[in-house]
Design a protein around this motif. Structure first.
Motif, PDB file in Angstrom:
ATOM      1  N   THR A 194      -7.454   3.920   6.469  1.00 29.48           N
ATOM      2  CA  THR A 194      -8.815   3.669   6.944  1.00 29.48           C
ATOM      3  C   THR A 194      -8.924   2.288   7.583  1.00 29.48           C
ATOM      4  O   THR A 194      -9.535   2.130   8.641  1.00 29.48           O
ATOM      5  CB  THR A 194      -9.821   3.776   5.783  1.00 29.48           C
ATOM      6  N   ALA A 195      -8.322   1.312   6.960  1.00 29.36           N
ATOM      7  CA  ALA A 195      -8.471  -0.070   7.416  1.00 29.36           C
ATOM      8  C   ALA A 195      -7.618  -0.413   8.633  1.00 29.36           C
ATOM      9  O   ALA A 195      -8.064  -1.170   9.504  1.00 29.36           O
ATOM     10  CB  ALA A 195      -8.135  -1.026   6.277  1.00 29.36           C
ATOM     11  N   PHE A 196      -6.401   0.138   8.727  1.00 25.69           N
ATOM     12  CA  PHE A 196      -5.460  -0.383   9.714  1.00 25.69           C
ATOM     13  C   PHE A 196      -4.827   0.612  10.683  1.00 25.69           C
ATOM     14  O   PHE A 196      -4.333   0.197  11.734  1.00 25.69           O
ATOM     15  CB  PHE A 196      -4.324  -1.124   8.994  1.00 25.69           C
ATOM     16  N   GLU A 197      -4.809   1.900  10.372  1.00 25.94           N
ATOM     17  CA  GLU A 197      -3.989   2.841  11.139  1.00 25.94           C
ATOM     18  C   GLU A 197      -4.242   2.793  12.634  1.00 25.94           C
ATOM     19  O   GLU A 197      -3.311   2.736  13.432  1.00 25.94           O
ATOM     20  CB  GLU A 197      -4.174   4.268  10.621  1.00 25.94           C
ATOM     21  N   SER A 198      -5.487   2.806  13.049  1.00 22.89           N
ATOM     22  CA  SER A 198      -5.780   2.855  14.488  1.00 22.89           C
ATOM     23  C   SER A 198      -5.836   1.463  15.122  1.00 22.89           C
ATOM     24  O   SER A 198      -6.037   1.339  16.325  1.00 22.89           O
ATOM     25  CB  SER A 198      -7.110   3.570  14.714  1.00 22.89           C
ATOM     26  N   LYS A 199      -5.622   0.431  14.327  1.00 25.28           N
ATOM     27  CA  LYS A 199      -5.792  -0.931  14.834  1.00 25.28           C
ATOM     28  C   LYS A 199      -4.486  -1.690  15.057  1.00 25.28           C
ATOM     29  O   LYS A 199      -4.495  -2.765  15.646  1.00 25.28           O
ATOM     30  CB  LYS A 199      -6.696  -1.715  13.879  1.00 25.28           C
ATOM     31  N   ILE A 200      -3.380  -1.163  14.565  1.00 18.52           N
ATOM     32  CA  ILE A 200      -2.103  -1.864  14.697  1.00 18.52           C
ATOM     33  C   ILE A 200      -1.026  -0.921  15.224  1.00 18.52           C
ATOM     34  O   ILE A 200      -1.191   0.298  15.217  1.00 18.52           O
ATOM     35  CB  ILE A 200      -1.656  -2.498  13.357  1.00 18.52           C
ATOM     36  N   ASP A 201       0.075  -1.506  15.623  1.00 23.08           N
ATOM     37  CA  ASP A 201       1.221  -0.746  16.129  1.00 23.08           C
ATOM     38  C   ASP A 201       1.680   0.283  15.084  1.00 23.08           C
ATOM     39  O   ASP A 201       1.650   0.006  13.877  1.00 23.08           O
ATOM     40  CB  ASP A 201       2.360  -1.722  16.434  1.00 23.08           C
ATOM     41  N   THR A 202       2.106   1.430  15.550  1.00 21.70           N
ATOM     42  CA  THR A 202       2.513   2.525  14.665  1.00 21.70           C
ATOM     43  C   THR A 202       3.639   2.112  13.715  1.00 21.70           C
ATOM     44  O   THR A 202       3.604   2.440  12.527  1.00 21.70           O
ATOM     45  CB  THR A 202       2.979   3.740  15.505  1.00 21.70           C
ATOM     46  N   THR A 203       4.617   1.384  14.220  1.00 19.56           N
ATOM     47  CA  THR A 203       5.729   0.976  13.363  1.00 19.56           C
ATOM     48  C   THR A 203       5.272  -0.017  12.303  1.00 19.56           C
ATOM     49  O   THR A 203       5.683   0.067  11.141  1.00 19.56           O
ATOM     50  CB  THR A 203       6.876   0.369  14.199  1.00 19.56           C
ATOM     51  N   VAL A 204       4.419  -0.938  12.682  1.00 20.70           N
ATOM     52  CA  VAL A 204       3.889  -1.900  11.701  1.00 20.70           C
ATOM     53  C   VAL A 204       3.074  -1.151  10.647  1.00 20.70           C
ATOM     54  O   VAL A 204       3.177  -1.435   9.454  1.00 20.70           O
ATOM     55  CB  VAL A 204       3.053  -2.998  12.392  1.00 20.70           C
ATOM     56  N   PHE A 205       2.300  -0.173  11.079  1.00 23.27           N
ATOM     57  CA  PHE A 205       1.527   0.629  10.127  1.00 23.27           C
ATOM     58  C   PHE A 205       2.461   1.368   9.166  1.00 23.27           C
ATOM     59  O   PHE A 205       2.243   1.366   7.957  1.00 23.27           O
ATOM     60  CB  PHE A 205       0.624   1.622  10.864  1.00 23.27           C
ATOM     61  N   ARG A 206       3.517   1.992   9.695  1.00 24.50           N
ATOM     62  CA  ARG A 206       4.473   2.695   8.824  1.00 24.50           C
ATOM     63  C   ARG A 206       5.152   1.716   7.860  1.00 24.50           C
ATOM     64  O   ARG A 206       5.450   2.058   6.723  1.00 24.50           O
ATOM     65  CB  ARG A 206       5.495   3.457   9.663  1.00 24.50           C
ATOM     66  N   PHE A 207       5.378   0.500   8.331  1.00 22.46           N
ATOM     67  CA  PHE A 207       5.936  -0.546   7.474  1.00 22.46           C
ATOM     68  C   PHE A 207       4.998  -0.818   6.290  1.00 22.46           C
ATOM     69  O   PHE A 207       5.455  -0.947   5.149  1.00 22.46           O
ATOM     70  CB  PHE A 207       6.165  -1.822   8.293  1.00 22.46           C
ATOM     71  N   LEU A 208       3.702  -0.856   6.548  1.00 26.83           N
ATOM     72  CA  LEU A 208       2.722  -1.041   5.466  1.00 26.83           C
ATOM     73  C   LEU A 208       2.810   0.103   4.457  1.00 26.83           C
ATOM     74  O   LEU A 208       2.726  -0.124   3.246  1.00 26.83           O
ATOM     75  CB  LEU A 208       1.297  -1.124   6.020  1.00 26.83           C
ATOM     76  N   LEU A 209       3.016   1.309   4.964  1.00 27.37           N
ATOM     77  CA  LEU A 209       3.149   2.463   4.070  1.00 27.37           C
ATOM     78  C   LEU A 209       4.400   2.360   3.203  1.00 27.37           C
ATOM     79  O   LEU A 209       4.373   2.702   2.013  1.00 27.37           O
ATOM     80  CB  LEU A 209       3.158   3.768   4.873  1.00 27.37           C
ATOM     81  N   VAL A 210       5.489   1.862   3.786  1.00 30.23           N
ATOM     82  CA  VAL A 210       6.727   1.664   3.021  1.00 30.23           C
ATOM     83  C   VAL A 210       6.489   0.617   1.927  1.00 30.23           C
ATOM     84  O   VAL A 210       6.903   0.799   0.772  1.00 30.23           O
ATOM     85  CB  VAL A 210       7.897   1.244   3.937  1.00 30.23           C
ATOM     86  N   LEU A 211       5.810  -0.469   2.292  1.00 27.64           N
ATOM     87  CA  LEU A 211       5.494  -1.490   1.291  1.00 27.64           C
ATOM     88  C   LEU A 211       4.647  -0.898   0.170  1.00 27.64           C
ATOM     89  O   LEU A 211       4.856  -1.217  -1.008  1.00 27.64           O
ATOM     90  CB  LEU A 211       4.768  -2.672   1.935  1.00 27.64           C
ATOM     91  N   ASN A 212       3.716  -0.053   0.537  1.00 24.72           N
ATOM     92  CA  ASN A 212       2.881   0.610  -0.466  1.00 24.72           C
ATOM     93  C   ASN A 212       3.739   1.458  -1.409  1.00 24.72           C
ATOM     94  O   ASN A 212       3.552   1.431  -2.618  1.00 24.72           O
ATOM     95  CB  ASN A 212       1.813   1.469   0.217  1.00 24.72           C
ATOM     96  N   GLU A 213       4.673   2.189  -0.859  1.00 27.65           N
ATOM     97  CA  GLU A 213       5.551   3.037  -1.682  1.00 27.65           C
ATOM     98  C   GLU A 213       6.391   2.215  -2.659  1.00 27.65           C
ATOM     99  O   GLU A 213       6.771   2.699  -3.717  1.00 27.65           O
ATOM    100  CB  GLU A 213       6.466   3.896  -0.803  1.00 27.65           C
ATOM    101  N   HIS A 214       6.687   0.982  -2.289  1.00 32.57           N
ATOM    102  CA  HIS A 214       7.480   0.110  -3.157  1.00 32.57           C
ATOM    103  C   HIS A 214       6.599  -0.870  -3.953  1.00 32.57           C
ATOM    104  O   HIS A 214       7.128  -1.821  -4.547  1.00 32.57           O
ATOM    105  CB  HIS A 214       8.511  -0.676  -2.336  1.00 32.57           C
ATOM    106  N   ASN A 215       5.291  -0.624  -3.942  1.00 34.56           N
ATOM    107  CA  ASN A 215       4.345  -1.482  -4.660  1.00 34.56           C
ATOM    108  C   ASN A 215       4.452  -2.954  -4.259  1.00 34.56           C
ATOM    109  O   ASN A 215       4.347  -3.854  -5.104  1.00 34.56           O
ATOM    110  CB  ASN A 215       4.512  -1.346  -6.182  1.00 34.56           C
ATOM    111  N   GLU A 216       4.670  -3.196  -2.989  1.00 34.05           N
ATOM    112  CA  GLU A 216       4.820  -4.576  -2.505  1.00 34.05           C
ATOM    113  C   GLU A 216       3.720  -4.976  -1.523  1.00 34.05           C
ATOM    114  O   GLU A 216       3.750  -6.072  -0.977  1.00 34.05           O
ATOM    115  CB  GLU A 216       6.183  -4.754  -1.822  1.00 34.05           C
ATOM    116  N   LEU A 217       2.767  -4.116  -1.290  1.00 28.30           N
ATOM    117  CA  LEU A 217       1.729  -4.390  -0.302  1.00 28.30           C
ATOM    118  C   LEU A 217       0.902  -5.624  -0.656  1.00 28.30           C
ATOM    119  O   LEU A 217       0.460  -6.355   0.227  1.00 28.30           O
ATOM    120  CB  LEU A 217       0.819  -3.171  -0.150  1.00 28.30           C
ATOM    121  N   SER A 218       0.736  -5.876  -1.920  1.00 27.59           N
ATOM    122  CA  SER A 218      -0.057  -7.047  -2.328  1.00 27.59           C
ATOM    123  C   SER A 218       0.678  -8.360  -2.021  1.00 27.59           C
ATOM    124  O   SER A 218       0.098  -9.436  -2.135  1.00 27.59           O
ATOM    125  CB  SER A 218      -0.397  -6.976  -3.816  1.00 27.59           C
TER     126      SER A 218
END
Length: 175
Positions: A61-85
Motif C-alpha cells: 500500500t505504501a510503496f509498490e506504485s511509488k518506487i522501482d519494481t526491483t527496489v520494491f521486491r527488495f523490500l519484500l525480501v527484507l520483510n521475509e527475513h524480518n529485516e525491514l525494520s
C-alpha cells in the motif's frame, strides 16, 4: 551485531547491472526516511507479533506504485527475513557500497562560522587535489573554535583553528 552489508551488496550488484545505482540509493533513502519519520509504521514493521503477510500488505500500500519494481521486491525480501525494520542501516550500507565503487570519501569540515558556497567549493577542490579522491563534505559550524577551520578525512586531519593553536601553545609552555 547484525551485518547488513550483504543485503546492501546484493541490491547494489543488481543496481550496477541495471545502471541505476544512484536512483536506487535515493529510493532506499526515501523509503527508510518515511519509515523512520512515521513511528507507528516503524513500530509495526519491527513488531514480532505482526505477521509478515500484514507487513507485506502495508508495504504494498505504501510503496509498490511509488518506487522501482526491483527496489520494491527488495523490500519484500527484507520483510521475509524480518529485516525491514533495519532499512535505515541497510540503506547506509548501500550508500557505503556506492561510495566505495565511485571512490567517494566523506570529509568532515568544522568551522567557527558559516562558510559560503564559494568557500566550500574552493575548499572541496583543494582537498580533492590533495587527496586525489572525490569528496563529499559534511559541514558543521562550531563557534567554540573561535576562528579557523578543521578538516577530518580518513587519512588526513588539518586543524587550523584558534583553539588548536592555543592548545599547541599551552603544550609548548608545559614542556
Amino acid at each position: 551485531m547484525v551485518d547488513y552489508a550483504p543485503y546492501a551488496q546484493a541490491l547494489f550488484e543488481l543496481a550496477k547491472d541495471s545502471k541505476q545505482e544512484m536512483e536506487w540509493m535515493e529510493e532506499l533513502k526515501q523509503v527508510a526516511q518515511v519509515i523512520t519519520l512515521l513511528p507507528e509504521l516503524s513500530q509495526i514493521l519491527a513488531h514480532p507479533s505482526i505477521s509478515r503477510v500484514k507487513k507485506k500488505e502495508i508495504i504494498q500500500t505504501a510503496f509498490e506504485s511509488k518506487i522501482d519494481t526491483t527496489v520494491f521486491r527488495f523490500l519484500l525480501v527484507l520483510n521475509e527475513h524480518n529485516e525491514l525494520s533495519h532499512l535505515d542501516k541497510i540503506s547506509d550500507a548501500y550508500e557505503e557500497c556506492y561510495r566505495k565503487k565511485h571512490k567517494i570519501e566523506i570529509v568532515k569540515v568544522t568551522s567557527a562560522s558559516k562558510l559560503d558556497e564559494d568557500q566550500l567549493s574552493r575548499l572541496k577542490e583543494m582537498l580533492e587535489k590533495k587527496l586525489d579522491k572525490t569528496l563529499e563534505l559534511e559541514v558543521q559550524v562550531d563557534p567554540s573554535l573561535i576562528a579557523g577551520i578543521k578538516v577530518q578525512a580518513n587519512d588526513l586531519v588539518m586543524d587550523n583553528t584558534v583553539v588548536a593553536k592555543i592548545d599547541a601553545m599551552k603544550e609548548a609552555i608545559n614542556r
